[in-house]
Design a protein around this motif. Sequence first.
Motif, PDB file in Angstrom:
ATOM      1  N   SER A   7     106.924 -83.059 -10.391  1.00 35.91           N
ATOM      2  CA  SER A   7     105.552 -82.605 -10.206  1.00 35.91           C
ATOM      3  C   SER A   7     105.492 -81.323  -9.394  1.00 35.91           C
ATOM      4  O   SER A   7     104.477 -80.651  -9.356  1.00 35.91           O
ATOM      5  N   LYS A   8     106.573 -80.971  -8.707  1.00 40.60           N
ATOM      6  CA  LYS A   8     106.638 -79.745  -7.932  1.00 40.60           C
ATOM      7  C   LYS A   8     108.078 -79.268  -7.943  1.00 40.60           C
ATOM      8  O   LYS A   8     108.968 -79.928  -8.475  1.00 40.60           O
ATOM      9  N   LYS A   9     108.314 -78.109  -7.330  1.00 45.92           N
ATOM     10  CA  LYS A   9     109.674 -77.594  -7.304  1.00 45.92           C
ATOM     11  C   LYS A   9     110.578 -78.547  -6.531  1.00 45.92           C
ATOM     12  O   LYS A   9     110.281 -78.909  -5.393  1.00 45.92           O
ATOM     13  N   ASP A  79     112.426 -86.257  -1.314  1.00 43.15           N
ATOM     14  CA  ASP A  79     111.702 -85.651  -2.425  1.00 43.15           C
ATOM     15  C   ASP A  79     112.635 -85.463  -3.611  1.00 43.15           C
ATOM     16  O   ASP A  79     113.840 -85.625  -3.498  1.00 43.15           O
ATOM     17  N   LYS A 212     115.222 -72.613 -13.012  1.00 40.21           N
ATOM     18  CA  LYS A 212     113.783 -72.439 -13.234  1.00 40.21           C
ATOM     19  C   LYS A 212     113.374 -72.840 -14.647  1.00 40.21           C
ATOM     20  O   LYS A 212     112.341 -73.478 -14.842  1.00 40.21           O
TER      21      LYS A 212
END
Length: 212
Positions: A7-9, A79, A212
């Motif tokens: 959901s995020k980097k 995380d 990325k």
Amino acid sequence: VLRTSFSKKPHIIIDCGHGGSDSGAVGLHNTVEKDLTLALGKQLGNELKRQGFTVVFTRSTDEFVALDERTFKANQLCDDSILISLHANKCSKPEVHGLETFCLASNLFTRKMTGLETAIDVMLQAYDDQRYQQSKLLAKSVHRQILKTVKEKGFDLPDRKVRHAATQMLMGIKWPGILIETDYLSNPAAAAQLKNSDFQKILAHAICQGIK
């Protein structure tokens, strides 16, 4: 909780292979694997930070860090994270060189079904299968980007493919991860190329783009 996407980097765990008393491969042109992986790792860390990623190193100096210490540190992150383990190879045949990227795959492990599996067993297997799939996608993306970028910059790096291997580092972490064998120190041209700081910067940029 099974995650189907980030959901995020994610945090990027950079594992600079070997270190301290463990020199790794020692090759031509006074190349030492532990020094090259640390130099490349620092370049990669700087590149990733510029792109807004949080970076964690398993080692950031020339020190020996056992594999179980590295995996323990990586698994403490709460995380979503991914592992990039950096290495350089060596071979008895000096003509051999090129890029190899390794990841786990489910076909490396034999599953013995007993009929007594619990829901937890099934869930954990599903989690592992998802981790293997994410690792494979990461490996392909990074491998492809390295070859593309290096070729565009005029450097020579043959494609020795994405491969599957059950290394202790990849098996010990709970995150998707890949191990990159950047080239062979036993090859004269490859060893000289890996010592080149400009080439290291290009590799770091390519790995970042692949992530990325």
